[in-house]
Design a protein around this motif. Structure first.
Motif, PDB file in Angstrom:
ATOM      1  N   VAL A 189      19.731 -21.412 101.730  1.00 22.72           N
ATOM      2  CA  VAL A 189      19.344 -22.825 101.789  1.00 22.72           C
ATOM      3  C   VAL A 189      19.402 -23.328 103.226  1.00 22.72           C
ATOM      4  O   VAL A 189      18.480 -24.015 103.694  1.00 22.72           O
ATOM      5  CB  VAL A 189      20.233 -23.692 100.864  1.00 22.72           C
ATOM      6  N   LYS A 190      20.458 -22.970 103.952  1.00 19.09           N
ATOM      7  CA  LYS A 190      20.594 -23.427 105.342  1.00 19.09           C
ATOM      8  C   LYS A 190      19.416 -22.965 106.194  1.00 19.09           C
ATOM      9  O   LYS A 190      18.878 -23.744 106.991  1.00 19.09           O
ATOM     10  CB  LYS A 190      21.908 -22.926 105.948  1.00 19.09           C
ATOM     11  N   LEU A 191      19.008 -21.725 106.036  1.00 20.56           N
ATOM     12  CA  LEU A 191      17.860 -21.233 106.804  1.00 20.56           C
ATOM     13  C   LEU A 191      16.572 -21.926 106.389  1.00 20.56           C
ATOM     14  O   LEU A 191      15.736 -22.261 107.225  1.00 20.56           O
ATOM     15  CB  LEU A 191      17.703 -19.719 106.628  1.00 20.56           C
ATOM     16  N   LEU A 192      16.407 -22.133 105.098  1.00 22.60           N
ATOM     17  CA  LEU A 192      15.170 -22.733 104.602  1.00 22.60           C
ATOM     18  C   LEU A 192      15.052 -24.216 104.930  1.00 22.60           C
ATOM     19  O   LEU A 192      13.941 -24.730 105.025  1.00 22.60           O
ATOM     20  CB  LEU A 192      15.059 -22.507 103.096  1.00 22.60           C
ATOM     21  N   ASP A 193      16.157 -24.894 105.126  1.00 20.74           N
ATOM     22  CA  ASP A 193      16.095 -26.314 105.487  1.00 20.74           C
ATOM     23  C   ASP A 193      15.261 -26.520 106.748  1.00 20.74           C
ATOM     24  O   ASP A 193      14.408 -27.405 106.793  1.00 20.74           O
ATOM     25  CB  ASP A 193      17.505 -26.890 105.682  1.00 20.74           C
ATOM     26  N   SER A 194      15.475 -25.691 107.760  1.00 19.78           N
ATOM     27  CA  SER A 194      14.716 -25.863 109.009  1.00 19.78           C
ATOM     28  C   SER A 194      13.257 -25.452 108.830  1.00 19.78           C
ATOM     29  O   SER A 194      12.359 -26.058 109.423  1.00 19.78           O
ATOM     30  CB  SER A 194      15.354 -25.069 110.150  1.00 19.78           C
ATOM     31  N   VAL A 195      13.015 -24.440 108.019  1.00 23.11           N
ATOM     32  CA  VAL A 195      11.633 -24.004 107.755  1.00 23.11           C
ATOM     33  C   VAL A 195      10.867 -25.132 107.063  1.00 23.11           C
ATOM     34  O   VAL A 195       9.742 -25.470 107.444  1.00 23.11           O
ATOM     35  CB  VAL A 195      11.610 -22.719 106.899  1.00 23.11           C
TER      36      VAL A 195
END
Length: 126
Positions: free
Chosen positions: A35-41
């Motif tokens: 989730v943390k990585l996908l938030d910026s994406v």
């Protein structure tokens, strides 16, 4: 010099790397990391349905059911014929104890794709 997204200094290539890393984290049972990585994406590419679907799956795996429901709903607004999104949303409702909502989406998933798992969940096979 590569094109960057806003003030983050992230490039489109970095977002692809983050997406792939999030897939790996989810497969490794680290949904919160995904989730943390996908938030910026998603912040850089809010229209990216694949990233939203992956984040919805990560929320579900992390038992964050309300955010999972919201992401699956966004995916279905864009892709109403996405059988997997209907099935996953149904599982989300089922986990929250909302049987009627779950049943509706299980049946939509099965109608869109005769996958045996979808048919069993929709109780079309009995």
């Amino acid at each position: 010099m590569p094109e960057t997204s806003g003030s983050t200094g992230r490039t489109p290539e970095t977002h692809v790397i983050d997406f792939r890393a999030a897939e790996q984290l989810l497969n490794a049972r680290d949904p919160r990391g995904a989730v943390k990585l996908l938030d910026s994406v998603i912040a850089a590419h809010p229209e990216n349905t694949a990233a939203r679907l992956l984040r919805a799956r990560a929320f579900f795996a992390a038992a964050q059911l309300r955010p999972a429901e919201l992401e699956f709903t966004i995916v279905l607004e864009r892709e109403p014929d996405n059988a997997f999104a209907h099935f996953a949303l149904a599982r989300t409702y089922q986990r929250r104890g909302e049987a009627e909502q779950a049943k509706r989406h299980f049946r939509l998933a099965a109608a869109l794709d005769p996958n045996p798992e979808y048919l069993r969940a929709a109780r079309f096979d009995s």
